[in-house]
Design an enzyme around this catalytic site. Structure first.
Site, short mmCIF file in Angstrom:
data_model
loop_
_atom_site.label_atom_id
_atom_site.label_comp_id
_atom_site.label_asym_id
_atom_site.label_seq_id
_atom_site.Cartn_x
_atom_site.Cartn_y
_atom_site.Cartn_z
N LYS A 171 0.90 -1.42 -0.20
CA LYS A 171 0.54 0.25 0.31
C LYS A 171 1.07 1.18 -0.04
O LYS A 171 0.42 2.05 -0.92
CB LYS A 171 -0.96 0.20 1.10
CG LYS A 171 -1.71 1.01 1.52
CD LYS A 171 -2.98 1.08 2.03
CE LYS A 171 -1.90 1.10 3.77
NZ LYS A 171 -1.79 -0.16 4.27
N ARG A 178 2.54 8.53 7.00
CA ARG A 178 2.61 7.82 8.37
C ARG A 178 3.91 8.16 8.45
O ARG A 178 4.50 7.10 7.89
CB ARG A 178 2.14 6.58 9.23
CG ARG A 178 0.35 7.41 9.49
CD ARG A 178 -0.59 5.99 8.86
NE ARG A 178 -0.47 4.80 8.44
CZ ARG A 178 0.38 3.43 9.47
NH1 ARG A 178 -0.23 3.12 10.57
NH2 ARG A 178 0.21 2.66 8.36
N LYS A 214 6.84 -6.76 10.60
CA LYS A 214 6.27 -6.31 9.36
C LYS A 214 7.23 -5.66 8.29
O LYS A 214 6.43 -5.57 7.11
CB LYS A 214 4.66 -4.94 9.96
CG LYS A 214 3.95 -4.10 9.29
CD LYS A 214 2.88 -3.90 10.03
CE LYS A 214 2.33 -2.47 8.62
NZ LYS A 214 3.52 -2.16 7.99
N ALA A 262 -3.81 1.28 12.84
CA ALA A 262 -4.65 0.93 12.81
C ALA A 262 -5.38 -0.26 12.77
O ALA A 262 -7.00 0.12 13.02
CB ALA A 262 -4.81 1.32 10.85
#
Length: 552
Positions: A67, A90, A101, A269
């Protein structure tokens, strides 16, 4: 070359030149070396004609979706077409950087640089937030030690400590051991810094005065009469705010193609609201004609929270939404194991495409044009790409484009950029998911049914008791921030694809009055992650001359 090698081989423009492309003069920035800077506030400018593009995605999988890579590539593509553009992202957290991640700077030839600095200490914002949060923790315990004039019940303190690293051993702790001079013993725990309410407050504040006012509203716990105790009661908002005086300023860097990128704030999120700061987005809108930003994880989390939590504060709704999907991730949602994703599998792709369908429909609910970006991986076959594009065009009836930004930078998203420009030129009427006066149950039900595709919300006994308390204080009309697994539309991480008729289970609520929302803790989601069996940190190193290796 891998991501870090591409980044290290890049030629950066002086940050003063990047600032000038946005119309910022040298005295409007505070350089941190040659290639990054803080933007001084306030920044003047008109935002009414600027276009805002939100990039979100399907549910993340171990296969990767890219993304941030698409966000950067789209910004670079718009710049190649002569548009005045800024990217708003961010900040990464050290937790996932050192864990599993990875970072948040894009990848390949669609990166923001210097990626090593951004993914590590950057300009110190994360450290400032950690110190400010834990200063408040220390002040709370000191208040109790020094006589407890506010009658705070140590058993009802909800303000945990934080650390910007994944450390499961600190989820539940006992503090104050060691005798009378070492504090009052009580149960405590740690969240990761990006789950801190201070992070959410920083990202939703409009200026320094608003930041201080929001910090004053933080509920740190309850007294023995079961009444809430706030930072205003402790009279320490000034001290906490001054620790964030520099962190509130947005950070300016650049992409490999020298597109300005404003990176600021980094709430997760899944356990927070997942969007970069309002100040960063507003600054970008004042300085550029097109702003490309993102919502963390999938459209069910960062996408929804951007629309329902950030947009009302920002004062502007997105002019277009780009949903990122990959063949690999959809095959994974269709039941293919991660080890088998390289092989062509049209049946699994067709089955997993239901996940994309749900996310497109959820974003369409808001009345904003939706475009799908298919982020191509080298293992994707032409047959798979064609099948997916045909499905999007023929079944979902939205524009879709095959993008190759990892390999080709902005040149891999030129068609996507054309579609985005066309979409943002259309008039639209934003359709909010719920109304401000709706109660928490109504708001949660709207999210579950319209965004997740579920059926109902079920409250555990603690959550039911809390709702009664919230109604007493007038908190039951605040926006809701759903803390939910990112891997599924449901609250069960293993339930992939596009499940239906499921129930979301809320075990408790966390009031975050400074941020201006109530967090609903669902399923078994955690606010302090753990490290995997093979954390990314094991592959990192630095040479004698200071060259970093193994960072993605």
């Amino acid at each position: 070359m891998n991501d870090i090698e591409i980044s290290q081989a890049a030629t950066t423009a002086p940050i003063t030149e990047i600032a000038q492309t946005l119309g910022l003069t040298p005295d409007q920035i505070e350089p941190y070396g040659n290639n990054k800077a803080k933007i001084k506030l306030p920044v003047t400018g008109d935002t009414k004609n600027s276009k805002l593009i939100l990039v979100t995605s399907i549910n993340p999988t171990p296969a990767g979706e890219g993304k941030s890579t698409v966000t950067v590539g789209l910004g670079d593509a718009l710049k190649r077409q002569g548009k005045k553009v800024a990217i708003a992202l961010r900040e990464p957290s050290l937790g996932p950087v050192m864990g599993m991640k990875g970072g948040a700077t894009g990848g390949g030839y669609a990166q923001v640089i210097p990626m090593e600095d951004i993914n590590l200490h950057f300009t110190g914002d994360m450290h400032a937030l950690t110190e400010a949060h834990d200063t408040l923790s220390a002040l709370i315990d000191n208040h109790i030690q020094q006589g407890n004039a506010l009658n705070i019940d140590p058993r009802q303190i909800i303000w945990k400590r934080v650390l910007d690293i994944n450390d499961r051993a600190l989820r539940q702790t006992v503090i104050g051991l060691g005798g009378r001079t070492s504090g009052v013993p009580r149960q405590d725990g740690f969240d990761i810094t990006v789950a801190s309410e201070l992070m959410a407050i920083l990202c939703l504040s409009k200026d320094l005065a608003d930041l201080k006012a929001r910090i004053n509203r933080i509920v740190i716990g309850y007294n023995y009469d079961k009444e809430p105790v706030t930072v205003a009661d402790l009279k320490v908002a000034g001290a906490i705010t001054l620790l964030l005086k520099d962190a509130i300023k947005p950070n300016l860097v650049q992409t490999l193609e020298h597109t300005p990128a404003i990176i600021h704030g980094g709430p997760f999120a899944n356990i927070a609201h997942g969007c970069n700061s309002v100040l960063a987005t507003q600054t970008a809108l004042k300085l550029a004609d097109y702003v490309v930003t993102e919502g963390g994880f999938g459209a069910d989390l960062g996408g929804e929270k951007f629309m329902d939590i950030k947009t009302p504060v920002l004062g502007k709704t997105p002019d277009a939404v780009v949903v990122v999907a990959t063949v690999r991730a959809l095959k994974y949602n269709g039941g293919v194991a991660k080890t088998d994703l390289e092989a062509e599998n049209l049946d699994a792709l067709a089955k997993g495409s239901a996940n994309l369908s749900r996310h497109v429909q959820s974003m369409q609910h808001y009345g904003v044009p939706v475009i799908v970006a298919v982020n191509r991986f080298t293992s994707d076959t032409d047959a798979e790409i064609k099948q997916l594009l045909d499905f999007i065009h023929d079944t979902l009836h939205v524009p879709a484009y095959d993008t190759t930004v990892w390999a080709n930078g902005g040149g891999g998203a030129l068609s996507l950029a054309d579609a985005v420009v066309s979409a943002t030129a259309k008039s639209q009427a934003f359709n909010p998911l719920y109304q401000p006066e709706d109660d928490l149950m109504t708001k949660m039900t709207a999210i579950v049914q319209n965004i997740y595709g579920g059926k109902d919300v079920e409250l555990e006994p603690k959550a039911k008791r809390q709702l009664k308390t919230f109604a007493k204080y007038g908190w039951d009309k605040l926006p809701v921030c759903m803390a939910k697994t990112q891997y599924s539309l449901s609250d069960n991480a293993k339930l992939l694809g596009a499940p239906t008729d499921f129930t979301i289970h809320v075990r408790e609520f966390v009031p975050k009055l400074g941020a201006g929302f109530i967090v609903a803790m669902t399923g078994n989601v955690l606010t302090m992650p753990g490290l995997p069996k093979h954390p990314a940190a094991l592959d990192m190193d630095i040479t004698a001359d200071g060259k970093i290796t193994g960072l993605f």
